[in-house]
Design an enzyme around this catalytic site. Structure first.
Site, PDB file in Angstrom:
ATOM      1  N   LYS A 204      -1.593  21.521 -32.080  1.00 52.21           N
ATOM      2  CA  LYS A 204      -0.495  21.789 -31.147  1.00 52.21           C
ATOM      3  C   LYS A 204      -0.323  20.549 -30.289  1.00 52.21           C
ATOM      4  O   LYS A 204      -1.216  20.162 -29.535  1.00 52.21           O
ATOM      5  CB  LYS A 204      -0.840  23.010 -30.285  1.00 52.21           C
ATOM      6  CG  LYS A 204       0.245  23.355 -29.277  1.00 52.21           C
ATOM      7  CD  LYS A 204      -0.134  24.623 -28.519  1.00 52.21           C
ATOM      8  CE  LYS A 204       0.913  24.974 -27.476  1.00 52.21           C
ATOM      9  NZ  LYS A 204       0.536  26.180 -26.724  1.00 52.21           N
TER      10      LYS A 204
ATOM     11  N   LYS B 233       2.306  22.592 -34.735  1.00 55.73           N
ATOM     12  CA  LYS B 233       3.381  22.878 -33.775  1.00 55.73           C
ATOM     13  C   LYS B 233       3.667  21.641 -32.941  1.00 55.73           C
ATOM     14  O   LYS B 233       2.702  21.012 -32.488  1.00 55.73           O
ATOM     15  CB  LYS B 233       2.901  24.027 -32.877  1.00 55.73           C
ATOM     16  CG  LYS B 233       3.894  24.468 -31.817  1.00 55.73           C
ATOM     17  CD  LYS B 233       3.297  25.551 -30.930  1.00 55.73           C
ATOM     18  CE  LYS B 233       4.331  26.006 -29.917  1.00 55.73           C
ATOM     19  NZ  LYS B 233       3.819  27.006 -28.985  1.00 55.73           N
TER      20      LYS B 233
HETATM   21 ZN   LIG Z   1      -0.697  28.218 -23.119  1.00 55.79          ZN
END
Ligand SMILES: [Zn+2]
Length: 335
Positions: A206, A259
């Protein structure tokens, strides 16, 4: 060597890639990547203390829903063939310890029970496991007295959150805090509490991305101080992304996630080639809102761009895609 009709030297037979592009039916026959509604996961925001859906200004056509609207919304997704949702809670109460995140009567826990009760096992319920919507400071972990996000107390809290989601009926918990060791801690606590069947979809790579801005508007999770770069990944690093993915698989992740999606197709591709674990891509709020905004201005054709973007994410190697375009894409695929 021969010369072809446009004068270039070619080996015989001449390469004519256009033969397979001549008609729509031929193009369809040789299409390599096909999106299916079954690939798509619809993110849903459930907000405590509201009676009607609330529009999210920076995400046109996306709403924060009261639990009362949840069944109707998921039924409409189900009728389009969608089978998977990722639930996010927006609580009434925030504090330093994120206590409403692991409250068994919290908004997300009530939402999970409701969906499970109504749909049984016909819907895959995945839940976001993070603290940012539930802490007063809006960080994804517990902040120590010295003002930094403390890793080891954070993963203990994240595991409590995951267990409360499992207890409410989640199929998949999805830790998104980017704390080291969070998958291992969650796996251990789930197993010790009798939830060894509950899977973990780790937000493994992420990235600290400005593309999350509309989500923070949606989930009320903007950090009060600093930013998230001490735990989320720098967007410049792909080897580090692969280390994150390897670490999560070693810790017991059942699915790994990258992501955002579109700026990170190279990472999705590398992850696909490096592992046999299912790979998920999260096409984030900013990706959604950029397309929406340009389409609303009439600058691009929304349907075609959404189809191209989501197909490209799958072509790069994602077996499943979390996307705010899920409903729209399902409608297009059903046409
Ligand atoms: Zn968070």
């Amino acid at each position: 060597m021969k010369t072809n009709r446009i004068g270039n030297s070619v080996s015989f037979p001449a390469l004519r890639l256009r033969r397979l592009r001549r008609t729509a039916a031929i193009r369809d026959l040789v299409q390599e990547t096909r999106l299916s509604v079954k690939d798509l996961i619809a993110p849903i925001f459930v907000q405590d203390g509201i009676k009607r859906p609330r529009a999210i200004e920076s995400m046109p056509e996306i709403y924060r829903l009261p639990t009362e609207s949840l069944i109707d919304e998921i039924q409409s997704l189900f009728d389009l063939g969608l089978r998977s949702v990722l639930l996010f809670g927006v609580p009434l109460r925030k504090d330093d310890s994120a206590s409403s995140a692991f409250d068994d009567t919290g908004v997300i826990q009530r939402a999970i029970s409701l969906v499970r009760k109504h749909f049984g096992n016909k819907i895959v319920i995945a839940t976001d496991v993070c603290l940012c919507q539930y802490t007063v400071h809006g960080h994804c972990g517990i902040v120590s007295k010295s003002g930094h996000v403390d890793n080891d107390s954070s993963i203990k809290t994240l595991a409590k959150v995951a267990a409360s989601h499992a207890s409410a009926g989640a199929d998949i918990v999805a830790p998104s805090a980017m704390m080291d060791g969070q998958v291992q801690e969650i796996r251990a606590v789930l197993d010790s509490r009798g939830f060894s069947d509950v899977a973990i979809m780790a937000y493994s790579a992420k990235h600290a991305s400005p593309l999350y801005a509309p989500f923070r508007d949606a989930a009320h999770s903007t950090p009060e101080f600093g930013d998230r770069r001490s735990y989320q990944m720098p967007f410049s690093n792909s080897k580090e992304a692969m280390r994150e993915i390897e670490a999560d698989i070693n810790e017991g992740a059942d699915i790994v996630m990258i992501k955002p999606a579109i700026p990170y197709l190279d990472i999705i591709h590398q992850a696909r080639n490096a592992t046999n674990v299912p790979v998920c891509a999260y096409s984030v709020s900013g990706e959604y809102s950029m397309i929406k905004a340009a389409a609303m201005e009439g600058w691009i054709d929304e349907d075609s761009v959404v189809t191209e973007f989501l197909t490209s994410i799958k072509r790069a190697g994602a077996g499943m895609i979390v996307t705010y375009h899920a409903k729209k894409m399902a409608e297009l695929l059903n046409r």
